[in-house]
Design a protein around this motif. Sequence first.
Motif, PDB file in Angstrom:
ATOM      1  N   ASP A 193     -43.375 -12.260  73.483  1.00 29.55           N
ATOM      2  CA  ASP A 193     -44.142 -13.334  72.879  1.00 29.55           C
ATOM      3  C   ASP A 193     -45.238 -13.750  73.858  1.00 29.55           C
ATOM      4  OD1 ASP A 193     -42.808 -14.814  74.835  1.00 29.55           O
ATOM      5  OD2 ASP A 193     -41.422 -15.747  73.411  1.00 29.55           O
ATOM      6  N   GLU A 194     -46.148 -14.601  73.410  1.00 29.18           N
ATOM      7  CA  GLU A 194     -47.281 -14.962  74.264  1.00 29.18           C
ATOM      8  C   GLU A 194     -46.856 -15.659  75.561  1.00 29.18           C
ATOM      9  OE1 GLU A 194     -51.409 -17.532  73.918  1.00 29.18           O
ATOM     10  OE2 GLU A 194     -50.718 -16.387  72.167  1.00 29.18           O
ATOM     11  N   PRO A 195     -45.879 -16.587  75.543  1.00 24.62           N
ATOM     12  CA  PRO A 195     -45.434 -17.181  76.815  1.00 24.62           C
ATOM     13  C   PRO A 195     -44.889 -16.153  77.796  1.00 24.62           C
ATOM     14  CG  PRO A 195     -44.728 -18.552  74.982  1.00 24.62           C
ATOM     15  CD  PRO A 195     -45.270 -17.291  74.385  1.00 24.62           C
ATOM     16  N   GLY A 196     -44.244 -15.099  77.290  1.00 25.93           N
ATOM     17  CA  GLY A 196     -43.760 -14.046  78.177  1.00 25.93           C
ATOM     18  C   GLY A 196     -44.893 -13.335  78.877  1.00 25.93           C
ATOM     19  N   TYR A 197     -45.935 -12.988  78.115  1.00 31.14           N
ATOM     20  CA  TYR A 197     -47.099 -12.356  78.737  1.00 31.14           C
ATOM     21  C   TYR A 197     -47.805 -13.324  79.687  1.00 31.14           C
ATOM     22  CZ  TYR A 197     -46.745  -8.348  75.571  1.00 31.14           C
ATOM     23  OH  TYR A 197     -46.318  -7.233  74.904  1.00 31.14           O
ATOM     24  N   GLN A 198     -47.839 -14.583  79.328  1.00 29.24           N
ATOM     25  CA  GLN A 198     -48.444 -15.579  80.205  1.00 29.24           C
ATOM     26  C   GLN A 198     -47.702 -15.653  81.531  1.00 29.24           C
ATOM     27  OE1 GLN A 198     -51.232 -17.531  79.595  1.00 29.24           O
ATOM     28  NE2 GLN A 198     -51.045 -18.284  81.703  1.00 29.24           N
ATOM     29  N   GLN A 199     -46.372 -15.584  81.496  1.00 27.27           N
ATOM     30  CA  GLN A 199     -45.569 -15.612  82.718  1.00 27.27           C
ATOM     31  C   GLN A 199     -45.894 -14.420  83.614  1.00 27.27           C
ATOM     32  OE1 GLN A 199     -41.365 -16.388  82.118  1.00 27.27           O
ATOM     33  NE2 GLN A 199     -40.790 -15.150  83.895  1.00 27.27           N
ATOM     34  N   LEU A 200     -46.019 -13.240  83.009  1.00 21.04           N
ATOM     35  CA  LEU A 200     -46.362 -12.054  83.792  1.00 21.04           C
ATOM     36  C   LEU A 200     -47.781 -12.144  84.338  1.00 21.04           C
ATOM     37  CD1 LEU A 200     -44.828  -9.209  81.574  1.00 21.04           C
ATOM     38  CD2 LEU A 200     -43.865 -10.208  83.644  1.00 21.04           C
ATOM     39  N   PHE A 201     -48.692 -12.656  83.525  1.00 25.68           N
ATOM     40  CA  PHE A 201     -50.080 -12.811  83.958  1.00 25.68           C
ATOM     41  C   PHE A 201     -50.169 -13.723  85.175  1.00 25.68           C
ATOM     42  CE2 PHE A 201     -54.046 -15.321  83.597  1.00 25.68           C
ATOM     43  CZ  PHE A 201     -54.968 -14.321  83.844  1.00 25.68           C
TER      44      PHE A 201
ATOM     45  N   GLU B  47     -52.247  -7.404  85.480  1.00 21.89           N
ATOM     46  CA  GLU B  47     -53.616  -7.093  85.076  1.00 21.89           C
ATOM     47  C   GLU B  47     -53.676  -6.447  83.699  1.00 21.89           C
ATOM     48  OE1 GLU B  47     -57.532  -4.978  86.988  1.00 21.89           O
ATOM     49  OE2 GLU B  47     -55.636  -3.913  87.156  1.00 21.89           O
ATOM     50  N   GLY B  48     -52.697  -5.579  83.375  1.00 18.37           N
ATOM     51  CA  GLY B  48     -52.814  -4.824  82.138  1.00 18.37           C
ATOM     52  C   GLY B  48     -51.492  -4.587  81.440  1.00 18.37           C
ATOM     53  N   THR B  49     -51.581  -4.282  80.141  1.00 19.62           N
ATOM     54  CA  THR B  49     -50.415  -3.879  79.368  1.00 19.62           C
ATOM     55  C   THR B  49     -50.717  -2.573  78.646  1.00 19.62           C
ATOM     56  OG1 THR B  49     -51.105  -5.068  77.366  1.00 19.62           O
ATOM     57  CG2 THR B  49     -49.722  -6.269  78.934  1.00 19.62           C
TER      58      THR B  49
ATOM     59  N   THR C 208     -49.933  -6.626  71.470  1.00 17.81           N
ATOM     60  CA  THR C 208     -51.068  -6.436  72.379  1.00 17.81           C
ATOM     61  C   THR C 208     -52.064  -7.579  72.248  1.00 17.81           C
ATOM     62  OG1 THR C 208     -50.787  -4.032  72.305  1.00 17.81           O
ATOM     63  CG2 THR C 208     -52.906  -4.866  73.061  1.00 17.81           C
ATOM     64  N   GLU C 209     -52.279  -8.070  71.039  1.00 16.83           N
ATOM     65  CA  GLU C 209     -53.168  -9.219  70.870  1.00 16.83           C
ATOM     66  C   GLU C 209     -52.585 -10.455  71.550  1.00 16.83           C
ATOM     67  OE1 GLU C 209     -55.594 -11.634  67.372  1.00 16.83           O
ATOM     68  OE2 GLU C 209     -54.505  -9.786  66.898  1.00 16.83           O
ATOM     69  N   ARG C 210     -51.251 -10.613  71.499  1.00 15.75           N
ATOM     70  CA  ARG C 210     -50.630 -11.744  72.194  1.00 15.75           C
ATOM     71  C   ARG C 210     -50.867 -11.635  73.698  1.00 15.75           C
ATOM     72  NH1 ARG C 210     -46.394 -10.567  68.484  1.00 15.75           N
ATOM     73  NH2 ARG C 210     -45.105  -9.623  70.098  1.00 15.75           N
ATOM     74  N   ALA C 211     -50.811 -10.417  74.219  1.00 12.91           N
ATOM     75  CA  ALA C 211     -51.083 -10.219  75.647  1.00 12.91           C
ATOM     76  C   ALA C 211     -52.519 -10.605  75.984  1.00 12.91           C
ATOM     77  CB  ALA C 211     -50.819  -8.768  76.041  1.00 12.91           C
ATOM     78  N   GLY C 212     -53.460 -10.207  75.133  1.00 11.47           N
ATOM     79  CA  GLY C 212     -54.852 -10.579  75.355  1.00 11.47           C
ATOM     80  C   GLY C 212     -55.051 -12.073  75.311  1.00 11.47           C
TER      81      GLY C 212
END
Length: 370
Positions: free
Chosen positions: A149-157, A162-164, A195-199
């Motif tokens: 989910d988007e919070p998960g990608y935010q945590q990694l960011f 840098e990339g997924t 991928t859009e959530r990661a962006g």
Amino acid sequence: MGLYDNVSAADVDRALQAEERSLRDLAVLLSPEARPSLEAMAREAQRLTRWHFGRTISLYAPIYISNLCAADCIYCGFAARSGSREKRVTLNIDTIRQECQALAAQGFQNILILTGEAPKTVTVDYITEAVAVAREYFNGVSVEIYALDEPGYQQLFEAGLEGTTLYMETYDQETYHKVHLLGEKMDYDYRLDATERAGNAGVRKLSIGALLGLSDWRLDVLWTALHARHLQKHCWQSSISLSFPRLRHTPERFTIEHPVSDAELVQIMLALRLFLPEAGFNLSTREAADFRDRLIPLGITSMSAGSSTRPGGYATYRPEDVSCNTGSGRIVLEQFEIDDTRSVAEVAQAIKTAGYDPVWKDFDRAFDEE
């Protein structure tokens, strides 16, 4: 399929001459009628790539940190019900650090961290810690993991991601549900939007692709291209790149019903370059060395080298030394068999021989700082 009906040689010529190519143009360039025009397509693909990317090829390496998997993707060696008796491991942080040190010593500045589909055991917190460790050694850290989910990608960011990379595997929903039989990966829509959530979470590099051979490759390539166009529009602050994983070595229980030939893979890459001139193109060691070398001038902007697809494959659980495999005498399970087994130095030399420059570091985070 309507897009391919009544394609003529004149249609191919018009698609080649177009300044901006439509979805219809892409379909024409993917059609059997375009096969005699591959040389002309290659010239245009080379021109566009050099215009947008110069003569540079970025180098990266994958680091598998876990081969645990709760999904049952019937084409994959990691699958939960693959029947494999090889060792399943999840690297601890000290071992991840050893793997990073081994790759950094070879000159890498860009790495891709990979796991299986096991979110309950290989958690976001664990992957976040792995990303933070890798950032101590590498300028660019990307992940190829299960959809978040988007919070998960935010945590990694926030940890330095840098990339997924996330492959839809196939965009054909009927086939998708036939080959994904267990786990959260069965949710087609959730994976499609990941991928859009990661962006949206700020991730700077977004890489997508279809696993060529699962379904009709022309349909999957068209949907991949549309997905990329969508991401370019909605995640305009991120760079978009494509990968071209091709099913080659698969478990015994899976038969490749839609194999993609070398010539067809070339046509796919050329057509996509003409349709998406600003997208990066990634090429992994799934392909044989001599074939990879021939693909370099056709639009490739990034290549992996010296790869291992088993956790700990660089410094910890080396396949040539069975005694070191956790003391069990079993080789650690790898995801798929590598076809380009050359060393990093040999791949870098092949890039130079083709007239291109191997690049170890293609971005500095100082450009992101206010």
